[in-house]
Design an enzyme around this catalytic site. Structure first.
Site, PDB file in Angstrom:
ATOM      1  N   ARG A   1      41.622  50.302  43.485  1.00 47.58           N
ATOM      2  CA  ARG A   1      41.493  48.649  43.684  1.00 47.58           C
ATOM      3  C   ARG A   1      41.407  48.028  44.311  1.00 47.58           C
ATOM      4  NH1 ARG A   1      41.478  52.164  40.092  1.00 47.58           N
ATOM      5  NH2 ARG A   1      42.744  52.430  38.087  1.00 47.58           N
TER       6      ARG A   1
ATOM      7  N   CYS B   1      45.337  47.951  32.869  1.00 47.05           N
ATOM      8  CA  CYS B   1      46.875  48.241  33.689  1.00 47.05           C
ATOM      9  C   CYS B   1      46.478  46.637  34.145  1.00 47.05           C
ATOM     10  CB  CYS B   1      46.413  48.401  34.209  1.00 47.05           C
ATOM     11  SG  CYS B   1      47.223  50.580  33.451  1.00 47.05           S
TER      12      CYS B   1
HETATM   13  P1  FAD Z   1      35.520  41.009  35.941  1.00 49.73           P
HETATM   14  O1  FAD Z   1      36.964  41.165  35.625  1.00 49.73           O
HETATM   15  O2  FAD Z   1      34.837  39.769  35.642  1.00 49.73           O
HETATM   16  O3  FAD Z   1      35.814  40.311  37.734  1.00 49.73           O
HETATM   17  C1  FAD Z   1      36.606  40.977  38.640  1.00 49.73           C
HETATM   18  C2  FAD Z   1      37.144  40.589  40.243  1.00 49.73           C
HETATM   19  O4  FAD Z   1      35.461  40.973  40.283  1.00 49.73           O
HETATM   20  C3  FAD Z   1      36.968  38.968  39.832  1.00 49.73           C
HETATM   21  O5  FAD Z   1      37.323  38.291  41.202  1.00 49.73           O
HETATM   22  C4  FAD Z   1      35.191  38.857  39.829  1.00 49.73           C
HETATM   23  O6  FAD Z   1      34.942  37.472  40.879  1.00 49.73           O
HETATM   24  C5  FAD Z   1      34.912  39.729  40.749  1.00 49.73           C
HETATM   25  N1  FAD Z   1      33.792  40.170  40.751  1.00 49.73           N
HETATM   26  C6  FAD Z   1      32.754  40.505  39.700  1.00 49.73           C
HETATM   27  N2  FAD Z   1      31.602  40.441  38.936  1.00 49.73           N
HETATM   28  C7  FAD Z   1      30.747  40.286  40.671  1.00 49.73           C
HETATM   29  C8  FAD Z   1      29.915  40.365  41.794  1.00 49.73           C
HETATM   30  N3  FAD Z   1      28.605  40.549  41.074  1.00 49.73           N
HETATM   31  N4  FAD Z   1      29.781  39.474  42.488  1.00 49.73           N
HETATM   32  C9  FAD Z   1      30.918  39.642  43.458  1.00 49.73           C
HETATM   33  N5  FAD Z   1      32.349  39.598  42.924  1.00 49.73           N
HETATM   34  C10 FAD Z   1      32.405  39.748  41.542  1.00 49.73           C
HETATM   35  N6  FAD Z   1      40.189  49.553  36.190  1.00 49.73           N
HETATM   36  C11 FAD Z   1      39.853  50.867  36.225  1.00 49.73           C
HETATM   37  O7  FAD Z   1      39.363  51.031  37.865  1.00 49.73           O
HETATM   38  N7  FAD Z   1      40.239  52.253  35.928  1.00 49.73           N
HETATM   39  C12 FAD Z   1      40.372  51.690  34.688  1.00 49.73           C
HETATM   40  O8  FAD Z   1      40.469  53.484  34.018  1.00 49.73           O
HETATM   41  C13 FAD Z   1      40.397  50.648  33.705  1.00 49.73           C
HETATM   42  N8  FAD Z   1      40.300  51.070  32.412  1.00 49.73           N
HETATM   43  C14 FAD Z   1      40.336  49.360  31.873  1.00 49.73           C
HETATM   44  C15 FAD Z   1      40.447  50.010  30.612  1.00 49.73           C
HETATM   45  C16 FAD Z   1      40.240  48.480  29.665  1.00 49.73           C
HETATM   46  C17 FAD Z   1      40.040  48.730  27.984  1.00 49.73           C
HETATM   47  C18 FAD Z   1      39.976  47.183  30.402  1.00 49.73           C
HETATM   48  C19 FAD Z   1      40.115  45.999  29.088  1.00 49.73           C
HETATM   49  C20 FAD Z   1      40.158  47.581  31.105  1.00 49.73           C
HETATM   50  C21 FAD Z   1      39.955  48.254  32.160  1.00 49.73           C
HETATM   51  N9  FAD Z   1      39.854  48.502  33.945  1.00 49.73           N
HETATM   52  C22 FAD Z   1      40.311  49.738  34.440  1.00 49.73           C
HETATM   53  C23 FAD Z   1      40.148  47.552  34.555  1.00 49.73           C
HETATM   54  C24 FAD Z   1      38.319  47.096  34.804  1.00 49.73           C
HETATM   55  O9  FAD Z   1      37.133  47.100  33.639  1.00 49.73           O
HETATM   56  C25 FAD Z   1      37.967  46.932  36.524  1.00 49.73           C
HETATM   57  O10 FAD Z   1      38.749  46.431  37.001  1.00 49.73           O
HETATM   58  C26 FAD Z   1      36.678  45.975  36.490  1.00 49.73           C
HETATM   59  O11 FAD Z   1      36.224  46.901  38.021  1.00 49.73           O
HETATM   60  C27 FAD Z   1      36.329  45.102  36.386  1.00 49.73           C
HETATM   61  O12 FAD Z   1      34.574  44.261  36.524  1.00 49.73           O
HETATM   62  P2  FAD Z   1      34.059  43.606  35.433  1.00 49.73           P
HETATM   63  O13 FAD Z   1      33.073  43.217  35.815  1.00 49.73           O
HETATM   64  O14 FAD Z   1      34.926  43.104  34.372  1.00 49.73           O
HETATM   65  O15 FAD Z   1      34.919  41.811  36.605  1.00 49.73           O
HETATM   66  N1  EPU Z   2      53.902  56.462  30.918  1.00 50.30           N
HETATM   67  C1  EPU Z   2      55.383  56.811  30.566  1.00 50.30           C
HETATM   68  N2  EPU Z   2      54.722  55.309  29.971  1.00 50.30           N
HETATM   69  C2  EPU Z   2      53.487  54.614  29.555  1.00 50.30           C
HETATM   70  C3  EPU Z   2      53.173  54.808  30.291  1.00 50.30           C
HETATM   71  C4  EPU Z   2      52.411  55.538  31.364  1.00 50.30           C
HETATM   72  O1  EPU Z   2      55.720  57.286  30.891  1.00 50.30           O
HETATM   73  O2  EPU Z   2      54.338  54.006  29.080  1.00 50.30           O
HETATM   74  C5  EPU Z   2      53.913  57.933  32.374  1.00 50.30           C
HETATM   75  C6  EPU Z   2      53.001  58.895  32.084  1.00 50.30           C
HETATM   76  O3  EPU Z   2      53.948  59.962  31.071  1.00 50.30           O
HETATM   77  C7  EPU Z   2      52.704  59.133  33.459  1.00 50.30           C
HETATM   78  C8  EPU Z   2      52.140  58.297  34.480  1.00 50.30           C
HETATM   79  O4  EPU Z   2      53.063  56.881  33.865  1.00 50.30           O
HETATM   80  O5  EPU Z   2      53.095  60.826  33.817  1.00 50.30           O
HETATM   81  C9  EPU Z   2      50.903  58.084  34.656  1.00 50.30           C
HETATM   82  O6  EPU Z   2      50.475  57.202  32.939  1.00 50.30           O
HETATM   83  P1  EPU Z   2      48.860  57.745  32.883  1.00 50.30           P
HETATM   84  O7  EPU Z   2      47.290  59.261  33.327  1.00 50.30           O
HETATM   85  O8  EPU Z   2      48.418  57.026  31.925  1.00 50.30           O
HETATM   86  O9  EPU Z   2      48.157  57.137  34.329  1.00 50.30           O
HETATM   87  P2  EPU Z   2      47.760  55.841  34.761  1.00 50.30           P
HETATM   88  O10 EPU Z   2      48.568  55.643  35.932  1.00 50.30           O
HETATM   89  O11 EPU Z   2      49.082  54.586  34.047  1.00 50.30           O
HETATM   90  C10 EPU Z   2      45.774  55.193  34.958  1.00 50.30           C
HETATM   91  C11 EPU Z   2      45.355  53.979  35.934  1.00 50.30           C
HETATM   92  C12 EPU Z   2      44.290  53.451  34.808  1.00 50.30           C
HETATM   93  C13 EPU Z   2      43.845  54.439  34.434  1.00 50.30           C
HETATM   94  C14 EPU Z   2      44.204  55.966  33.880  1.00 50.30           C
HETATM   95  C15 EPU Z   2      43.413  57.266  33.724  1.00 50.30           C
HETATM   96  C16 EPU Z   2      45.921  52.081  37.435  1.00 50.30           C
HETATM   97  C17 EPU Z   2      47.520  50.900  37.337  1.00 50.30           C
HETATM   98  N3  EPU Z   2      46.232  52.814  35.696  1.00 50.30           N
HETATM   99  O12 EPU Z   2      46.968  54.859  35.018  1.00 50.30           O
HETATM  100  O13 EPU Z   2      43.404  52.825  35.192  1.00 50.30           O
HETATM  101  O14 EPU Z   2      42.806  54.510  33.401  1.00 50.30           O
HETATM  102  O15 EPU Z   2      44.849  56.381  35.090  1.00 50.30           O
HETATM  103  O16 EPU Z   2      44.167  58.276  33.715  1.00 50.30           O
HETATM  104  O17 EPU Z   2      45.862  52.737  38.533  1.00 50.30           O
HETATM  105  C18 EPU Z   2      43.492  50.000  34.680  1.00 50.30           C
HETATM  106  O18 EPU Z   2      43.256  50.527  35.872  1.00 50.30           O
HETATM  107  O19 EPU Z   2      43.255  48.661  34.345  1.00 50.30           O
HETATM  108  C19 EPU Z   2      43.656  51.399  34.247  1.00 50.30           C
HETATM  109  C20 EPU Z   2      43.144  51.454  32.828  1.00 50.30           C
END
Ligand code: FAD
Ligand code: EPU
Length: 307
Positions: free
Chosen positions: A170, A217
């Site tokens: 991240r 997250c």
């Molecule tokens: P934004 O949120 O719009 O911006 C994020 C940053 O990137 C800002 O600093 C912005 O200035 C910069 N930025 C964006 N575009 C550019 C560009 N073209 N050039 C320079 N800087 C730029 N993240 C995960 O890693 N794993 C997950 O599993 C995950 N699951 C998600 C699930 C949900 C439902 C949601 C809502 C979010 C989730 N995220 C997850 C978080 C998010 O989707 C990621 O961090 C994603 O990379 C953000 O991209 P964005 O285009 O929305 O960027």
């Molecule tokens: N857990 C709990 N309670 C909760 C949530 C999780 O006990 O409310 C426990 C689960 O049971 C499990 C552990 O925590 O043992 C890990 O949970 P999970 O597998 O849901 O993964 P996570 O670490 O919470 C990460 C990323 C997610 C990504 C998932 C994919 C981060 C901060 N989060 O979640 O990324 O989608 O793995 O498996 O790295 C994001 O970054 O925005 C994001 C959604």
């Protein structure tokens, strides 16, 4: 919008809708955030001009918390010309625009039997935002396929290798003032069925995540642990300030029940941090908020400072 409200935009840009005032709540997935001047940029010449003064760059707004008061700099958004998915046509080494939506890209790669992006299933990002956050899951992240990027930096287009971006969990180290314009990915030949099988695993791992308005997250996972687990163990599920709530499904998700404000979200995060006895680091990027990102420096200002 009157031209007096717009800094440095021409009347023609305002009339064409390329520059307008918007509530950023409408452009972020958490649906909070105040007003800003939004510049939609359709080509590199427009982007060069727009990055002359301090700015923020908006992707899909899925990892952002913006102040209720808005932000004191223009917000740039890459237009449709930077989102041409047609480039994904079966080649394994390809350049894609930074505004390409990641969900469509992941689906298209599966249909073409191209592997490498499966770990990004369910990430609602644009490609540029996915680079900046090195988005992904434990099944894989953007760094796995990223070869190089093109950026607009100090008024010129430049290429930077993936190595130079310092991608880790991240995190990236893009130079100040850089806007990612195009992204070069190197995918691996596979079959649609094999790619789908890995995507099914990712999908299963995401089953416990809420499907309502959120920004994913809130906190990064501390080494060897999960922020969600810690927040859950501290009894925070369902904790609520205004319409901002810790999801009862996954404790690291803050959900907006409808009318949440950024102030509600910040108060909720503070409560969580009080209850969890170890410091957690926010994953969300923050604009116009203490400890958040300053606007990117505009190249005209940088040049003036250098004189
Ligand atoms: P934004 O949120 O719009 O911006 C994020 C940053 O990137 C800002 O600093 C912005 O200035 C910069 N930025 C964006 N575009 C550019 C560009 N073209 N050039 C320079 N800087 C730029 N993240 C995960 O890693 N794993 C997950 O599993 C995950 N699951 C998600 C699930 C949900 C439902 C949601 C809502 C979010 C989730 N995220 C997850 C978080 C998010 O989707 C990621 O961090 C994603 O990379 C953000 O991209 P964005 O285009 O929305 O960027
Ligand atoms: N857990 C709990 N309670 C909760 C949530 C999780 O006990 O409310 C426990 C689960 O049971 C499990 C552990 O925590 O043992 C890990 O949970 P999970 O597998 O849901 O993964 P996570 O670490 O919470 C990460 C990323 C997610 C990504 C998932 C994919 C981060 C901060 N989060 O979640 O990324 O989608 O793995 O498996 O790295 C994001 O970054 O925005 C994001 C959604």
């Amino acid at each position: 919008m009157s031209s007096a409200e717009v800094s440095g935009a021409s009347r023609a840009q305002v009339d064409a809708g390329a520059v307008r005032r918007v509530r950023l709540a409408s452009l972020t997935t958490l649906k909070v955030g105040g007003e800003a001047e939004l510049w939609t940029v359709e080509d590199d010449t427009g982007l060069r001009a727009a990055t002359g003064e301090p700015f923020y760059v908006l992707g899909a707004g899925s990892n952002l918390l913006v102040s209720d008061e808005g932000v004191p700099a223009r917000v740039l958004r890459l237009g449709r010309a930077y989102a041409a998915l047609d480039a994904l046509d079966g080649r394994r080494d390809l350049w894609l625009g930074a505004a390409t939506p990641v969900p469509g890209l992941v689906r298209r790669a599966q249909r073409l039997g191209l592997s490498g992006l499966e770990g990004l299933l369910g990430v609602p990002a644009q490609l540029g935002g996915a680079v900046v956050m090195n988005a992904g899951t434990r099944f894989g992240c953007l760094a796995d396929t990223l070869h190089e990027v093109e950026v607009m930096l100090d008024g010129s287009l430049e290429r930077l290798s993936a190595h130079a971006l310092g991608l880790r969990y991240r995190h990236s180290e893009l130079p100040a003032g850089a806007v990612v314009t195009r992204v070069r990915l190197q995918l691996t030949a596979s079959t649609p069925a094999r790619v789908q099988a890995l995507m099914d695993q990712v999908d299963a791992a995401r089953k416990g995540q809420p499907k309502v308005k959120s920004a994913g997250c809130a906190f990064k996972n501390p080494p060897g642990d999960s922020a969600g687990r810690l927040i859950d163990a501290a009894g925070c599920k369902g904790l609520r300030v205004g319409d901002a709530m810790i999801s009862p499904e996954h404790a690291n998700f803050v959900v907006n029940l409808g009318a949440a404000t950024t102030a509600d979200v910040l108060a909720l995060l503070a409560l969580v941090q009080q209850r969890v006895d170890q410091p957690l680091e926010l994953e969300w990027r923050r604009w116009g908020l203490p400890g958040g990102d300053a606007p990117q420096p505009g190249w005209q200002r940088t040049e003036r400072d250098a004189v």
